[in-house]
Design a protein around this motif. Structure first.
Motif, PDB file in Angstrom:
ATOM      1  N   ASN A  47      40.754  -1.032  22.670  1.00 13.91           N
ATOM      2  CA  ASN A  47      41.637  -1.876  21.869  1.00 13.91           C
ATOM      3  C   ASN A  47      41.911  -3.255  22.457  1.00 13.91           C
ATOM      4  O   ASN A  47      42.846  -3.919  22.026  1.00 13.91           O
ATOM      5  CB  ASN A  47      42.941  -1.137  21.538  1.00 13.91           C
ATOM      6  CG  ASN A  47      42.654   0.163  20.781  1.00 13.91           C
ATOM      7  OD1 ASN A  47      41.730   0.208  19.976  1.00 13.91           O
ATOM      8  ND2 ASN A  47      43.406   1.211  21.055  1.00 13.91           N
ATOM      9  N   LYS A  48      41.095  -3.666  23.396  1.00 14.15           N
ATOM     10  CA  LYS A  48      41.100  -5.091  23.732  1.00 14.15           C
ATOM     11  C   LYS A  48      40.397  -5.814  22.595  1.00 14.15           C
ATOM     12  O   LYS A  48      39.676  -5.203  21.807  1.00 14.15           O
ATOM     13  CB  LYS A  48      40.377  -5.332  25.056  1.00 14.15           C
ATOM     14  CG  LYS A  48      41.184  -4.866  26.248  1.00 14.15           C
ATOM     15  CD  LYS A  48      40.563  -5.315  27.560  1.00 14.15           C
ATOM     16  CE  LYS A  48      41.491  -5.023  28.719  1.00 14.15           C
ATOM     17  NZ  LYS A  48      40.894  -5.377  30.012  1.00 14.15           N
ATOM     18  N   SER A  49      40.547  -7.126  22.493  1.00 11.89           N
ATOM     19  CA  SER A  49      39.972  -7.808  21.328  1.00 11.89           C
ATOM     20  C   SER A  49      38.452  -7.862  21.431  1.00 11.89           C
ATOM     21  O   SER A  49      37.884  -7.939  22.521  1.00 11.89           O
ATOM     22  CB  SER A  49      40.551  -9.206  21.175  1.00 11.89           C
ATOM     23  OG  SER A  49      39.861 -10.110  22.019  1.00 11.89           O
ATOM     24  N   GLN A  50      37.832  -7.803  20.267  1.00 11.90           N
ATOM     25  CA  GLN A  50      36.372  -7.828  20.214  1.00 11.90           C
ATOM     26  C   GLN A  50      35.839  -9.099  20.866  1.00 11.90           C
ATOM     27  O   GLN A  50      34.851  -9.083  21.588  1.00 11.90           O
ATOM     28  CB  GLN A  50      35.927  -7.743  18.751  1.00 11.90           C
ATOM     29  CG  GLN A  50      34.417  -7.689  18.596  1.00 11.90           C
ATOM     30  CD  GLN A  50      34.004  -7.665  17.125  1.00 11.90           C
ATOM     31  OE1 GLN A  50      34.788  -7.273  16.260  1.00 11.90           O
ATOM     32  NE2 GLN A  50      32.796  -8.083  16.854  1.00 11.90           N
ATOM     33  N   LYS A  51      36.546 -10.192  20.614  1.00 15.84           N
ATOM     34  CA  LYS A  51      36.115 -11.483  21.146  1.00 15.84           C
ATOM     35  C   LYS A  51      36.113 -11.474  22.682  1.00 15.84           C
ATOM     36  O   LYS A  51      35.166 -11.917  23.327  1.00 15.84           O
ATOM     37  CB  LYS A  51      37.083 -12.550  20.618  1.00 15.84           C
ATOM     38  CG  LYS A  51      36.535 -13.936  20.650  1.00 15.84           C
ATOM     39  CD  LYS A  51      37.469 -14.894  19.920  1.00 15.84           C
ATOM     40  CE  LYS A  51      37.352 -16.258  20.561  1.00 15.84           C
ATOM     41  NZ  LYS A  51      38.554 -17.051  20.455  1.00 15.84           N
ATOM     42  N   HIS A  52      37.181 -10.944  23.226  1.00 15.03           N
ATOM     43  CA  HIS A  52      37.298 -10.874  24.683  1.00 15.03           C
ATOM     44  C   HIS A  52      36.182  -9.999  25.270  1.00 15.03           C
ATOM     45  O   HIS A  52      35.526 -10.390  26.240  1.00 15.03           O
ATOM     46  CB  HIS A  52      38.672 -10.301  25.058  1.00 15.03           C
ATOM     47  CG  HIS A  52      38.797  -9.911  26.499  1.00 15.03           C
ATOM     48  ND1 HIS A  52      39.018 -10.824  27.506  1.00 15.03           N
ATOM     49  CD2 HIS A  52      38.680  -8.705  27.115  1.00 15.03           C
ATOM     50  CE1 HIS A  52      39.045 -10.187  28.669  1.00 15.03           C
ATOM     51  NE2 HIS A  52      38.848  -8.907  28.465  1.00 15.03           N
ATOM     52  N   LEU A  53      35.970  -8.836  24.663  1.00 14.69           N
ATOM     53  CA  LEU A  53      34.966  -7.907  25.193  1.00 14.69           C
ATOM     54  C   LEU A  53      33.567  -8.515  25.101  1.00 14.69           C
ATOM     55  O   LEU A  53      32.786  -8.442  26.060  1.00 14.69           O
ATOM     56  CB  LEU A  53      35.025  -6.584  24.425  1.00 14.69           C
ATOM     57  CG  LEU A  53      36.315  -5.778  24.642  1.00 14.69           C
ATOM     58  CD1 LEU A  53      36.459  -4.687  23.582  1.00 14.69           C
ATOM     59  CD2 LEU A  53      36.344  -5.165  26.036  1.00 14.69           C
ATOM     60  N   PHE A  91      33.102  -1.066  18.811  1.00 18.27           N
ATOM     61  CA  PHE A  91      33.587   0.291  19.111  1.00 18.27           C
ATOM     62  C   PHE A  91      34.853   0.246  19.971  1.00 18.27           C
ATOM     63  O   PHE A  91      35.859   0.882  19.654  1.00 18.27           O
ATOM     64  CB  PHE A  91      32.480   1.085  19.820  1.00 18.27           C
ATOM     65  CG  PHE A  91      32.977   2.320  20.519  1.00 18.27           C
ATOM     66  CD1 PHE A  91      33.531   3.372  19.789  1.00 18.27           C
ATOM     67  CD2 PHE A  91      32.896   2.437  21.903  1.00 18.27           C
ATOM     68  CE1 PHE A  91      34.005   4.516  20.433  1.00 18.27           C
ATOM     69  CE2 PHE A  91      33.365   3.577  22.544  1.00 18.27           C
ATOM     70  CZ  PHE A  91      33.920   4.614  21.815  1.00 18.27           C
ATOM     71  N   LEU A  92      34.807  -0.543  21.035  1.00 18.58           N
ATOM     72  CA  LEU A  92      35.946  -0.541  21.956  1.00 18.58           C
ATOM     73  C   LEU A  92      37.182  -1.217  21.346  1.00 18.58           C
ATOM     74  O   LEU A  92      38.303  -0.738  21.522  1.00 18.58           O
ATOM     75  CB  LEU A  92      35.559  -1.235  23.267  1.00 18.58           C
ATOM     76  CG  LEU A  92      34.547  -0.466  24.126  1.00 18.58           C
ATOM     77  CD1 LEU A  92      34.021  -1.342  25.254  1.00 18.58           C
ATOM     78  CD2 LEU A  92      35.157   0.824  24.678  1.00 18.58           C
ATOM     79  N   SER A  93      36.958  -2.311  20.601  1.00 17.95           N
ATOM     80  CA  SER A  93      38.114  -3.048  20.068  1.00 17.95           C
ATOM     81  C   SER A  93      38.796  -2.280  18.935  1.00 17.95           C
ATOM     82  O   SER A  93      39.962  -2.479  18.657  1.00 17.95           O
ATOM     83  CB  SER A  93      37.691  -4.437  19.581  1.00 17.95           C
ATOM     84  OG  SER A  93      36.808  -4.322  18.494  1.00 17.95           O
ATOM     85  N   GLN A  94      38.020  -1.399  18.273  1.00 16.41           N
ATOM     86  CA  GLN A  94      38.615  -0.625  17.164  1.00 16.41           C
ATOM     87  C   GLN A  94      38.758   0.837  17.565  1.00 16.41           C
ATOM     88  O   GLN A  94      38.696   1.731  16.736  1.00 16.41           O
ATOM     89  CB  GLN A  94      37.713  -0.717  15.936  1.00 16.41           C
ATOM     90  CG  GLN A  94      37.547  -2.122  15.434  1.00 16.41           C
ATOM     91  CD  GLN A  94      36.519  -2.213  14.331  1.00 16.41           C
ATOM     92  OE1 GLN A  94      36.126  -1.216  13.749  1.00 16.41           O
ATOM     93  NE2 GLN A  94      36.066  -3.416  14.045  1.00 16.41           N
ATOM     94  N   HIS A  95      38.907   1.058  18.836  1.00 15.40           N
ATOM     95  CA  HIS A  95      38.872   2.414  19.357  1.00 15.40           C
ATOM     96  C   HIS A  95      39.848   3.306  18.608  1.00 15.40           C
ATOM     97  O   HIS A  95      41.015   2.968  18.458  1.00 15.40           O
ATOM     98  CB  HIS A  95      39.208   2.397  20.848  1.00 15.40           C
ATOM     99  CG  HIS A  95      38.761   3.626  21.545  1.00 15.40           C
ATOM    100  ND1 HIS A  95      39.517   4.746  21.610  1.00 15.40           N
ATOM    101  CD2 HIS A  95      37.607   3.906  22.170  1.00 15.40           C
ATOM    102  CE1 HIS A  95      38.844   5.689  22.273  1.00 15.40           C
ATOM    103  NE2 HIS A  95      37.684   5.206  22.614  1.00 15.40           N
ATOM    104  N   LYS A  96      39.354   4.448  18.163  1.00 11.42           N
ATOM    105  CA  LYS A  96      40.152   5.247  17.228  1.00 11.42           C
ATOM    106  C   LYS A  96      41.096   6.251  17.873  1.00 11.42           C
ATOM    107  O   LYS A  96      41.843   6.909  17.195  1.00 11.42           O
ATOM    108  CB  LYS A  96      39.228   5.928  16.222  1.00 11.42           C
ATOM    109  CG  LYS A  96      38.742   4.918  15.196  1.00 11.42           C
ATOM    110  CD  LYS A  96      37.871   5.500  14.116  1.00 11.42           C
ATOM    111  CE  LYS A  96      37.394   4.398  13.177  1.00 11.42           C
ATOM    112  NZ  LYS A  96      36.052   4.642  12.674  1.00 11.42           N
TER     113      LYS A  96
END
Ligand code: HEC
Length: 113
Positions: A47-53, A91-96
């Motif tokens: 759930n870190k931001s997609q942009k950051h990752l 996947f990581l930024s929208q981690h469910k």
């Protein structure tokens, strides 16, 4: 327009699934944890931001590294295409696993950064 919306939903889902597959297949989970929650040896990613990752992963891939941990990450990430990096970041930024609290970007930062 509807078709466009529909297809972007479908491809977003496909990216998420590919990212999830890569995360486990490439053993990212062994350090960052099965829920990407982080561990004593690696920062949390969920759930870190997609942009950051994406930025971090591109930096690692391009050898923009400033310590030995990042150098090691660079070894893992080097094999990824831009699409793989995007998939993992989706996947990581929208981690469910929503039991994890969201973290604002860079509050935890990287270990040692
Ligand atoms: C051997 C343990 C280990 C493995 C395996 C590993 N990482 Fe890391 N990862 C780390 C450490 C340690 C850092 C912190 C680097 C630093 O000092 O900035 C890190 C940093 C990161 C970051 C930046 C996080 C941030 O917000 O600064 C991302 C994204 C990341 N790893 C993704 C991955 C992915 C994707 C994989 C699988 C291909 C992976 N890691 C495999 C240990 C690991």
């Amino acid at each position: 327009m509807l078709l466009f919306l529909l297809s972007s939903f479908i491809s977003a889902d496909a990216l998420y699934n590919r990212g999830e597959y890569l995360y486990f297949a490439k053993a990212c989970s062994s350090c960052h944890g099965p829920s990407a929650e982080g561990s004593s040896s690696a920062p949390k990613l969920a759930n870190k931001s997609q942009k950051h990752l994406e930025k971090k992963l591109h930096d690692f891939k391009n050898g923009k590294v400033f310590n030995s941990n990042q150098e090691m990450m660079s070894q893992f990430v080097r094999v990824f295409s831009d699409k793989d990096i995007k998939a993992i970041s989706v996947f990581l930024s929208q981690h469910k696993k929503k039991n994890l609290p969201d973290v604002a970007d860079d509050i935890l930062g990287g270990v040692g950064s």
